[in-house]
Design an enzyme around this catalytic site. Structure first.
Site, short mmCIF file in Angstrom:
data_model
loop_
_atom_site.label_atom_id
_atom_site.label_comp_id
_atom_site.label_asym_id
_atom_site.label_seq_id
_atom_site.Cartn_x
_atom_site.Cartn_y
_atom_site.Cartn_z
CE LYS A 117 8.66 37.68 20.20
NZ LYS A 117 8.88 38.78 19.31
CG ASP A 119 7.64 40.43 13.30
OD1 ASP A 119 8.40 41.04 14.07
OD2 ASP A 119 8.03 39.88 12.26
S1 IVH Z 1 5.12 40.95 26.56
C1 IVH Z 1 8.13 42.19 29.86
N1 IVH Z 1 3.46 40.12 24.71
O1 IVH Z 1 8.08 40.94 21.51
C2 IVH Z 1 7.39 41.54 28.76
N2 IVH Z 1 5.51 41.11 24.01
O2 IVH Z 1 10.79 39.85 21.63
C3 IVH Z 1 6.89 42.50 27.76
N3 IVH Z 1 5.74 41.29 21.58
O3 IVH Z 1 9.59 43.59 23.23
C4 IVH Z 1 6.54 41.93 26.48
N4 IVH Z 1 3.80 40.40 21.06
O4 IVH Z 1 7.72 44.14 21.52
C5 IVH Z 1 4.65 40.69 24.96
N5 IVH Z 1 1.86 39.37 23.19
C6 IVH Z 1 3.05 39.95 23.44
C7 IVH Z 1 3.91 40.38 22.41
C8 IVH Z 1 5.14 40.96 22.73
C9 IVH Z 1 4.91 40.96 20.59
C10 IVH Z 1 7.07 41.90 21.36
C11 IVH Z 1 7.43 43.00 22.32
C12 IVH Z 1 8.70 42.55 22.99
C13 IVH Z 1 9.23 41.59 21.99
C14 IVH Z 1 10.19 40.61 22.61
#
Ligand code: IVH
Length: 685
Positions: A117, A119
Site C-alpha cells: 500500500k 503512501d
Molecule cells: S487499490 C477500488 N492498491 O490506498 C480499489 N490502492 O486507502 C482501489 N493505495 O485510495 C485502490 N496502494 O490511493 C490500491 N496497491 C494499492 C494501493 C492503493 C495505495 C491507496 C489508494 C487508495 C487508498 C485507500
C-alpha cells in the site's frame, strides 16, 4: 421527552460531534495537507460514527463523512472533471482477526493478491487511442482535478502506449521518494518555509502546484495498481497488472498471489521489515480478490469495494522516560517544547529528543517530566511524542499521599518550575502568544541570539544572497565576537577583523569578502526574500518584486494594495507593512542601500499600469493571442489579481473558447461579466 430519548441524547450528540470532527479532519488532510488526526484515530472515530448511524437511522444524512470520501477539490487553476468510475477508498484493518473476518465473507478457495500500500495520493490516468489525455486526482471520489501537466513531468508514466485497448484507465499512487522528500525539506528549512510533515503531504502539495517546471524539479514518481475500462484483457487482477507492465507501466514487483491467511500474514511480516529499504513510503498492504468475475459479484459498498481491503502497518513507536522538558527558540522566535528522553531505538536511529509541539499539546495530555511517554517517528522527520502511560496511583500506605514510583511528576503549570516559560529562555524577553495561534513567541527579534543568527543565516543562504564562506558556524563565531549583529553588519566586515579569528585566517577571509562583494549583484526579488519578512518566501518575493519593482514603491504600498499581488493575503500584507514601520528595519535598509545592494528591479518587471488595480479576474477557456500564463502575467502587470474560482468578488471573467461549464453557470447566477480576449487587450492597451 420520554426516558429513552433522554438516554439516547448523549449518543446523538456524540454522533453529531463525530461528524463535525471527521469533516474537519478531512478538510485538514485533503485541502490543507496538514493532517490533524492519525490514520488510526480517524478510522476509530469513523467506525464509531458508523455504529451510531446504524443505531439511529432517523439521523441519516447523505452528507455524513461515512457516505463520501474526503475531498481535495477546490484547488484553483485546475479543471474539475467527473470520474468515469467513482474513485473509492479502502476499508482498513489492523489485525489478523480482521483479515480473517474479511476472508470469511469471500467465496471458498479464493485467491488473494497481496500488494504494497503506497503512501502517496491516488491518481486516475485516462488513455485514449494510446495517448494520456487526462490525469485526475481523487477529489471527492465523484469528480477530481485534472493535473495532467504536472503528471506529464513524471518520467515513469508513459504519455503514449501501444497495443492497448483504445480507451482505458490506469489508477495508481503518486509519490515523492524519500530522498527527494528529504532534499526538498532541507531546502525549505534553509528558506524558512514550513516543512512537509511526510512524503505524502509533500507529493500532494507538489501535484497541486501551478508550475509544472517546479513539479518536474521536485521529482515525483508513481506506481500503478488497478486497470479499468471495457473489453480489457485477462480474467484476473494479477494477469492485468502483468499486461500493464508489458505496456510500459510502472508496476511494483512486490505482488504475490496468496491462497490462505497464513500466506497473507507471511507476506505482511516480510514487508513490514523489508519496506524500510524501499525508496518510497508505504503504510500497509492491500489485499484484493484476484478473480475479476468474483470481484464483480462481490461489488461495492457506498465507499469501498468488498473485494479489497487494506491492512495498515502499526506505526513505529517506543515507550521511554521523559527526563526533562526544555525549550528551543527557533529563527522566527517560536518557542518549541522539546522532550529530552532516555535514548531509544526507533526506525534504525537512536532518538533522545522529540517535539512536544506546543503548550496546549502538553496540557491536553497532561505530560510531566518523569512520565513514560510514547515516541513515534512515522513519516515525519522530527520524532514526536504521541501519548503517555498511566501514572501509578499514589500508595495510600505512604504518608502525605506521595507518589510512590514517579516522584518527579508534577502537573504542568506555571510557577511550579515545570510549566511553559513566561520569558524567552535565550534572551529573557516576555513571551507573547498571538490569539488563535498555538505557539508562544519571543518578540525580541533584534536582540534574541537565535533569531539574530537565524536572520543572518537566512540572508546569506543560497537562494537568498548566496554568500559563500559564511556558514552557520562562522556566523556564530562572528556573532560571539561582536562583529555581526544584523544583516547590514555583513557589509562592514573588514579583512583584518575576519582573518584575526582563529579557525578563519586570511584565505577564508578573502573568500568571504569576495562572496559579500558578489552579493551586491543579486537581483531585487532575491534581496527582498533575503530581508526575511515573515511569510515572504522565495516565490512570494518574486511575485511582489514583479509588481513593486523598487523598495520605495513597496514601502509606500498599504495592506489593501499589497493584497492585489498574487499569493499575498492579509497576513502577509500586514507583515510587510509592519516590517516597514519598524525604524530598525529602515536603518538596516539604509545601510544595505549604502553598501550597494539592488533595491530596484528591471523596469519591465514592475507594473505597467494600474488599470486593473483592485480587480479580481478569473481566466477560463482557451485563447488565440496569448497563453493563460501570459494573461495571468498581464493581469498582474496591470495591478490586477488572477483568482481561480468565480465568486461575488470577481470583477469579470476573461473568457476564451470552451469556457468551463461550471464557471459559466456560476457567472450567470452571480451576474458576472464575461470579457473576450480582444476586449481585454483593448482595455489594458
Ligand atoms: S487499490 C477500488 N492498491 O490506498 C480499489 N490502492 O486507502 C482501489 N493505495 O485510495 C485502490 N496502494 O490511493 C490500491 N496497491 C494499492 C494501493 C492503493 C495505495 C491507496 C489508494 C487508495 C487508498 C485507500
Amino acid at each position: 421527552m420520554d426516558l429513552f430519548s433522554e438516554i439516547e441524547e448523549p449518543e446523538r450528540e456524540e454522533l453529531k460531534r463525530l461528524r463535525r470532527e471527521l469533516e474537519e479532519a478531512n478538510y485538514q488532510y485533503y485541502v490543507l495537507n496538514m493532517p490533524t488526526l492519525s490514520d488510526r484515530d480517524f478510522d476509530f472515530k469513523m467506525h464509531r460514527l458508523q455504529e451510531l448511524e446504524a443505531q439511529f437511522p432517523d439521523m441519516y444524512d447523505p452528507k455524513s463523512p461515512t457516505q463520501h470520501v474526503g475531498s481535495d477539490l477546490g484547488k484553483k487553476g485546475f479543471e474539475t472533471v467527473r470520474h468515469k468510475y467513482p474513485m473509492l477508498s479502502l476499508a482498513n484493518t489492523y489485525s489478523r482477526e480482521e483479515i480473517e473476518s474479511w476472508v470469511r465473507k469471500l467465496p471458498a478457495n479464493v485467491e488473494i493478491v497481496c500488494e504494497l500500500k503506497f503512501d502517496g495520493l491516488s491518481i486516475s490516468l485516462w488513455y485514449e487511442n494510446g495517448t494520456l489525455v487526462r490525469a485526475l486526482t481523487r477529489g471527492d471520489g465523484v469528480q477530481g482535478d485534472d493535473v495532467i501537466d504536472n503528471i506529464k513531468t513524471i518520467t515513469s508514466i508513459p504519455r503514449h502506449v501501444v497495443g492497448t485497448p483504445s480507451s482505458f484507465e490506469m489508477r495508481g499512487e503518486v509519490l515523492l521518494p524519500w530522498e527527494r522528500f528529504e532534499a526538498l525539506n532541507k531546502e525549505r528549512e534553509e528558506q524558512e518555509e514550513p516543512l512537509f510533515a511526510n512524503p505524502r503531504n509533500a507529493a500532494s502539495g507538489t501535484l497541486k502546484l501551478q508550475d509544472p517546471k517546479e513539479v518536474a524539479r521536485r521529482g515525483l514518481d508513481a506506481y500503478l495498481y488497478y486497470m479499468l475500462g471495457e473489453d480489457l484483457p485477462g480474467t484476473t487482477h494479477f494477469e492485468r497488472l502483468n499486461t500493464a507492465k508489458q505496456w510500459g507501466f510502472h508496476i511494483s514487483d512486490a505482488i504475490k498471489v496468496c491462497h490462505n491467511v497464513d500466506e497473507v500474514m507471511a507476506y505482511i511480516a516480510y514487508w513490514d521489515t523489508e519496506r524500510k529499504n524501499l525508496p518510497v513510503a508505504t503504510d500497509g498492504i492491500v489485499l484484493k480478490v484476484n478473480n475479476l468475475a468474483q470481484q464483480e459479484e462481490l461489488g461495492f459498498t457506498a465507499k469501498t469495494p468488498r473485494w479489497a481491503i487494506a491492512y495498515k502497518f502499526p506505526a513505529e513507536k517506543q515507550l521511554t522516560l521523559l527526563k526533562e522538558i526544555t525549550y528551543q527558540v527557533g529563527r522566527t522566535g517560536v518557542v518549541t517544547p522539546v522532550a529530552n528522553l532516555e535514548p531509544v531505538q526507533l526506525s534504525g536511529t537512536i532518538v533522545q529528543r522529540a517535539t512536544l509541539h506546543n503548550e496546549d499539546f502538553i496540557r491536553s495530555l497532561d505530560i510531566r517530566p518523569g512520565d513514560h511517554v510514547w515516541v513515534e517517528k512515522g513519516g515525519e522527520i522530527i520524532p514526536k511524542i504521541t501519548g503517555r502511560e498511566e501514572r501509578p496511583t499514589p500508595d495510600p500506605s505512604l504518608k502525605g499521599g506521595e507518589l510512590d514510583s514517579a516522584p518527579d511528576t508534577l502537573p504542568f503549570r506555571e510557577g511550579l518550575g515545570v510549566g511553559f516559560p513566561t520569558v524567552c529562555p535565550e534572551c529573557g524577553a516576555k513571551l507573547v502568544r498571538v490569539e488563535g495561534e498555538a505557539a508562544w513567541r519571543c518578540p525580541n527579534e533584534a536582540g534574541c541570539p537565535p533569531q539574530i543568527k537565524g536572520k543572518i543565516e537566512h540572508f546569506v543562504s543560497r537562494k537568498a544572497m548566496n554568500i559563500d564562506g559564511l556558514g552557520e558556524e562562522t556566523i556564530d563565531l562572528l556573532y560571539q565576537k561582536g562583529l555581526l549583529h544584523n544583516i547590514a553588519d555583513i557589509y562592514d566586515l573588514q579583512l583584518g577583523d575576519i582573518a584575526a579569528q582563529e579557525r578563519l585566517g586570511e584565505k577564508s577571509a578573502q573568500n568571504m569578502l569576495a562572496g559579500i562583494e558578489a552579493s551586491k549583484n543579486v537581483p531585487w526579488a532575491r534581496v527582498l526574500f533575503a530581508l526575511g519578512i515573515r511569510m515572504v518566501g522565495e516565490t512570494t518575493a518574486k511575485k511582489i518584486a514583479r509588481v513593486y519593482n523598487t523598495i520605495d514603491s513597496l514601502q509606500q504600498a498599504d495592506a489593501e494594495q499589497l493584497c492585489a499581488v498574487e499569493d499575498v493575503g492579509p497576513q502577509i500584507a500586514e507583515n510587510i507593512v509592519k516590517y516597514f514601520e519598524d525604524s530598525r528595519n529602515l536603518d538596516i535598509i539604509a545601510r544595505l542601500r549604502q553598501a550597494g545592494l539592488q533595491f530596484e528591479g528591471e523596469a519591465a518587471e514592475g507594473p505597467q499600469s494600474d488599470k486593473l488595480a483592485g480587480m479580481s479576474i478569473v481566466i477560463s477557456g482557451t485563447f488565440a493571442h496569448h497563453s493563460r500564463d501570459e494573461y495571468k502575467a498581464l493581469i498582474e502587470a496591470h495591478g490586477g489579481k488572477n483568482v481561480g474560482s468565480v465568486s461575488k468578488k470577481t470583477s469579470f471573467i476573461l473568457a476564451g473558447e470552451n469556457m468551463g461549464p461550471e464557471k459559466l453557470k456560476k457567472a450567470e447566477a452571480l451576474g458576472i461579466r464575461l470579457m473576450t480576449e480582444d476586449d481585454f487587450l483593448e482595455m489594458i492597451k
